[in-house]
Design a protein around this motif. Structure first.
Motif, PDB file in Angstrom:
ATOM      1  N   ASP A   9      12.486  92.305  38.680  1.00 35.08           N
ATOM      2  CA  ASP A   9      11.335  91.323  38.422  1.00 35.08           C
ATOM      3  C   ASP A   9      11.887  90.088  37.905  1.00 35.08           C
ATOM      4  O   ASP A   9      11.655  88.880  38.363  1.00 35.08           O
ATOM      5  N   ILE A  10      12.899  90.191  36.609  1.00 32.86           N
ATOM      6  CA  ILE A  10      13.107  89.052  36.099  1.00 32.86           C
ATOM      7  C   ILE A  10      14.538  89.137  35.720  1.00 32.86           C
ATOM      8  O   ILE A  10      15.164  90.318  35.321  1.00 32.86           O
ATOM      9  N   ALA A  11      15.475  88.060  36.023  1.00 35.95           N
ATOM     10  CA  ALA A  11      16.789  88.027  35.449  1.00 35.95           C
ATOM     11  C   ALA A  11      16.941  87.265  34.397  1.00 35.95           C
ATOM     12  O   ALA A  11      16.729  85.952  34.598  1.00 35.95           O
ATOM     13  N   VAL A  12      17.587  87.522  33.380  1.00 41.02           N
ATOM     14  CA  VAL A  12      17.819  86.723  32.185  1.00 41.02           C
ATOM     15  C   VAL A  12      19.349  86.375  31.951  1.00 41.02           C
ATOM     16  O   VAL A  12      20.053  87.774  31.791  1.00 41.02           O
ATOM     17  N   ILE A  13      19.906  85.696  32.175  1.00 36.24           N
ATOM     18  CA  ILE A  13      21.344  85.062  32.029  1.00 36.24           C
ATOM     19  C   ILE A  13      21.671  84.651  30.883  1.00 36.24           C
ATOM     20  O   ILE A  13      21.399  83.516  30.576  1.00 36.24           O
ATOM     21  N   GLY A  14      22.556  85.509  29.989  1.00 43.58           N
ATOM     22  CA  GLY A  14      22.884  85.013  28.896  1.00 43.58           C
ATOM     23  C   GLY A  14      22.341  85.704  27.670  1.00 43.58           C
ATOM     24  O   GLY A  14      20.734  85.780  27.452  1.00 43.58           O
ATOM     25  N   GLY A  15      22.931  86.446  26.808  1.00 40.21           N
ATOM     26  CA  GLY A  15      22.625  87.340  25.666  1.00 40.21           C
ATOM     27  C   GLY A  15      22.654  86.881  24.164  1.00 40.21           C
ATOM     28  O   GLY A  15      22.760  87.715  23.487  1.00 40.21           O
ATOM     29  N   GLY A  16      22.632  85.682  24.164  1.00 40.87           N
ATOM     30  CA  GLY A  16      22.254  85.079  22.725  1.00 40.87           C
ATOM     31  C   GLY A  16      21.081  85.297  22.154  1.00 40.87           C
ATOM     32  O   GLY A  16      20.091  86.091  22.955  1.00 40.87           O
ATOM     33  N   CYS A 151      19.743  81.297  30.098  1.00 39.00           N
ATOM     34  CA  CYS A 151      19.895  81.325  28.614  1.00 39.00           C
ATOM     35  C   CYS A 151      21.347  81.333  28.267  1.00 39.00           C
ATOM     36  O   CYS A 151      21.822  81.637  27.179  1.00 39.00           O
ATOM     37  N   THR A 152      22.119  80.822  29.031  1.00 36.20           N
ATOM     38  CA  THR A 152      23.515  80.618  28.825  1.00 36.20           C
ATOM     39  C   THR A 152      23.990  79.712  28.023  1.00 36.20           C
ATOM     40  O   THR A 152      25.050  79.608  27.670  1.00 36.20           O
ATOM     41  N   GLY A 155      24.358  76.307  30.562  1.00 37.97           N
ATOM     42  CA  GLY A 155      23.562  75.982  31.810  1.00 37.97           C
ATOM     43  C   GLY A 155      24.349  76.151  33.101  1.00 37.97           C
ATOM     44  O   GLY A 155      23.640  75.473  33.786  1.00 37.97           O
ATOM     45  N   LEU A 156      25.266  76.975  33.152  1.00 40.59           N
ATOM     46  CA  LEU A 156      26.017  77.273  34.416  1.00 40.59           C
ATOM     47  C   LEU A 156      24.879  77.555  35.480  1.00 40.59           C
ATOM     48  O   LEU A 156      25.145  77.181  36.905  1.00 40.59           O
ATOM     49  N   VAL A 157      24.146  78.435  35.413  1.00 43.78           N
ATOM     50  CA  VAL A 157      23.113  78.798  36.311  1.00 43.78           C
ATOM     51  C   VAL A 157      22.387  77.955  36.807  1.00 43.78           C
ATOM     52  O   VAL A 157      22.305  77.785  38.173  1.00 43.78           O
TER      53      VAL A 157
END
Length: 754
Positions: A9-16, A151-152, A155-157
């Motif tokens: 449903d949702i992709a969150v990129i960045g695990g900070g 959430c990188t 902001g690359l994505v």
């Protein structure tokens, strides 16, 4: 090599912390989430790889009642319990456990997203998928989703998706910001590498590597302070790269930072100017902790005026309290101070319109890359604030997926939906009232076993000389006719007492003087002296009673913590509000009025008349944070916190069918916490929290039934889903507080019933 395609449903990129909180929030709302992170551990700059303190709205204790709640609050308090020593590896586990406890999150570590598939014209883009490479596993994974969160940090994505963004500083004319340069430029805040030391108890030598920087050839020795006893983050000023591209020049920046750390340690160990014979380097970071790069453009760009003016956004979804904190572009090589800081009078608000792309319809973002100017970013960039933005963005994404709408439609057509959902999660939102029509508690009448109505603190501490002005924050509900203080004087003296308003309900500093009166202190003492105030506001509010400095006069202190009451003192010459090495801007009220030295204490006082500020109905009043008053119920003082025997009761005129009960307990959001313990409290669990409790229901036959029993609770927000189809025909609900974690009052912030 393995090629895979997964759908969520949702992709969150960045695990900070922003990405972690976004993923957890969305999963708790029933969405399947991919959390994709390019490092082996979660936490970003807070992880054991970088080890930056998690700072937030409390601003190292400067802001009052400002600690984050929601998911970030859970991380703080769980770390306080598990990790009282501030071990960075234990912090990693706290963050990881928060993710692994959510069954709807699929975690992809060591997965670097570097490809984005998006379509549409420049002003109306849509992300279809992102693709990453999992190092070590040789997995090439494509992630499809309906909503994407960048959430990188860098902001690359969003950049690869074609999202509008900024890098560098805006010119002053663009937003009228007083601190902005006349002309825009590419200057950034630099990056930092930290180091930790330890005392081995025996002499240890240090042979500097060939690349160690000779500090004598730099301005560091004359402009920065070196100390052997500092915690790693006290060296935040080891910063460089603001004149470069902090992404593309990352390796060059790392090498320069590490060379300076070796030079600093060589100077400490071998210059003969420090007592450092038994000290050794325990750890040096390998990853630069980045501060700034891309900032995306949303429907609103947060500005310096928004922050310092504490603008009240209708669509506010999070708050911050850190100063506008900007560093010189030359970093550690600058001739001037390492930072310039300006605090608002209290917390500031951040709207949803800063958290989604102005031109990519299904892209949200959270963290240091939100829609803010360079100046405003100086206040929003700290990690606990980024985490609250993550919870807001993840919640927004979940609602967008559920209802098939875009973030823009959510913001402009249904802003109340997100804020009410965040309140239901006990997230970090201040000044918004619960108006949830499904909450049955709002229609209940509320009573309690007892209520604290007499605001007073008894004489059990030492005397505090009035060599400076002091203040007492008091809730006024419905009036404040007089306040008595316990004072002593060398000679009979007159005290000047003033009543001040806080300006905004979220503030806890004197902003506007309402009246001036006086009190006479006889010689000797102690004596109870009375200041007549006669203050009758149209609505409940906080005020601050200021007692001006008086030679030869002292007020008695109390070790009692009274709910809703804070003691303050005016800063004296030589006091440092935050950092000894940063010059303070003039006119900052929160720095002028401090709680340092008075935390968890107050001046002995008696307020009249009795107060309704802690009445039982406050638990269903709609506010879940202090806001113009404590906004909670409190019992009278307990004889034994281990045997509280207090209750809060909800009654309905007609029987109700119940499925879920939300309980919000007080965990003292005025107490500053930190993951690596720049500041340590003596408590592993906040004393104000309810420790043992029971939930009872009164059925249609007039019988009480215990439906929940909890022991050793250490959470502020508890959600109890009742068994099976829930409870039918309930006329009353009662929360029995059997024990606290040490506080002398049983307290409830909120009860919700569905």
């Amino acid at each position: 090599m393995r090629t895979e395609h997964v759908s969520h449903d949702i992709a969150v990129i960045g695990g900070g912390l922003a990405g972690v909180c976004a993923a957890v929030a969305a999963a708790r709302l029933g969405r399947r989430v991919a959390l994709v992170h390019n490092r082996p551990v979660l936490g970003g700059n807070s992880s054991s790889e970088v080890r930056v303190w998690v700072c937030g709205a409390t601003a190292h204790g400067v802001q009052r009642y400002a600690r984050e709640t929601g998911i970030m609050g859970e991380l703080y308090t769980e770390n306080q319990f598990r990790n009282p020593e501030g071990n960075p590896y234990y912090w990693d586990q706290v963050v990881l456990d928060a993710v692994l406890s959510e069954p709807l999150i699929d975690l992809y570590l060591n997965t670097d997203v570097r490809e984005v598939s998006a379509h549409g014209p420049d002003d109306a883009r849509t992300v279809e998928s992102v693709t990453g490479w999992t190092q070590g596993s040789e997995r090439h994974i494509t992630f499809s989703a309906r909503q994407f969160l960048d959430c990188t940090g860098d902001g690359l994505v969003g950049h690869l998706a074609g999202a509008a963004h900024r890098i560098g500083r805006e010119g002053r004319a663009e937003h009228g910001e007083p601190w902005a340069p006349e002309e825009g430029d590419d200057e950034l805040l630099g990056s930092t590498i930290l180091f930790h030391t330890k005392d081995t108890g025996r002499p240890v030598k240090f042979v500097p590597p060939s690349y160690a920087k000779d500090l004598a050839e730099t301005p560091i020795l004359r402009n920065r302070v070196l100390r052997t006893g500092d915690n790693g983050c006290d060296y935040w000023w080891i910063e460089w790269g603001g004149e470069l591209d902090t992404v593309h020049d990352n390796e060059r920046i790392r090498d320069e930072l590490q060379s300076v750390i070796m030079g600093i340690w060589d100077h400490i160990k071998n210059s003969g100017r420090f007592d450092a014979d038994t000290l050794t380097l325990e750890w040096v970071g390998s990853l630069p902790g980045k501060r700034e790069y891309r900032r995306f453009v949303g429907d609103h760009t947060l500005t310096q005026q928004d922050i310092l003016g504490q603008r009240q956004f209708d669509d506010r979804v999070a708050f911050g309290g850190w100063s506008v904190d900007l560093h010189p572009v030359a970093g550690m090589y600058a001739e001037g101070p390492g930072a310039r800081q300006r605090h608002a009078d209290g917390i500031f608000h951040i709207p949803l319109r800063c958290l989604y792309s102005v031109n990519v319809g299904n892209l949200l973002f959270a963290g240091r890359n939100i829609s803010a100017t360079h100046i405003a970013f100086g206040a929003t960039r700290v990690m606990a604030t980024c985490a609250t933005l993550g919870e807001a963005a993840g919640t927004a994404a979940a609602l967008c997926v559920r209802d098939g709408i875009t973030p823009r439609l959510l913001a402009h057509r249904r802003p109340g939906l997100l804020t009410q959902t965040l309140l239901r999660q006990d997230a970090s939102v201040i000044g918004v009232r619960n108006t949830d029509p499904a909450d049955l508690a709002r229609a209940a009448s509320v009573t309690a076993s007892s209520t604290l109505t007499r605001l007073a603190a008894g004489p059990d501490g030492e005397f505090y000389p009035l060599t400076r002005d002091v203040g007492l924050l008091l809730p006024v509900d419905p009036s404040l006719e007089s306040v008595q203080f316990l004072a002593s004087a060398e000679d009979a003296s007159d005290l000047t007492v003033e009543l001040w308003g806080t300006g905004l309900p979220e503030n806890a500093v004197p902003v506007e003087r309402l009246l001036t009166t006086g009190a006479r202190v006889p010689a000797g003492g102690p004596h109870w002296v009375t200041a007549r105030l006669g203050h009758r506001p149209a609505a409940p509010e906080n005020v601050i009673v200021v007692v001006r400095a008086a030679a030869g006069v002292a007020l008695r202190l109390s070790d009692e913590r009274v709910p809703g009451v804070l003691a303050l003192r005016r800063k004296a010459d030589g006091d440092a509000a935050v950092d000894h090495d940063i010059p303070e801007e003039e006119g900052q009220r929160v720095l002028e009025w401090q709680a340092r030295g008075l935390r968890r204490r107050t001046f002995c006082f008696r307020a009249a008349p009795d107060s309704a500020a802690l009445a039982p109905e406050k638990a269903v009043g709609g506010f879940q944070r202090p806001y113009g008053g404590p906004q909670m119920w409190s019992s009278t003082a307990l004889v034994d916190p281990g045997r509280a025997e207090q209750w809060l009761r909800l009654d309905w005129e007609t029987p109700q069918d119940l499925r879920t009960v939300h309980l919000v307990f007080d965990d003292d959001v005025d107490e500053y916490l930190n993951n690596l313990h720049r500041h340590r409290t003596p408590y592993e669990v906040m004393p104000e929290l309810v420790r043992h409790y029971r939930l009872q229901a009164l059925d249609a036959h007039g019988a009480w039934r215990t439906v929940v029993t909890e022991r050793d609770n250490r959470r502020r927000h508890r959600v109890h889903r009742l068994d099976g189809d829930g409870l039918r025909g309930v006329r009353s609900l009662r929360v029995w507080v059997d024990a606290t974690h040490g506080a002398r009052h049983a307290r409830m912030v909120a009860v919700r019933v569905y």
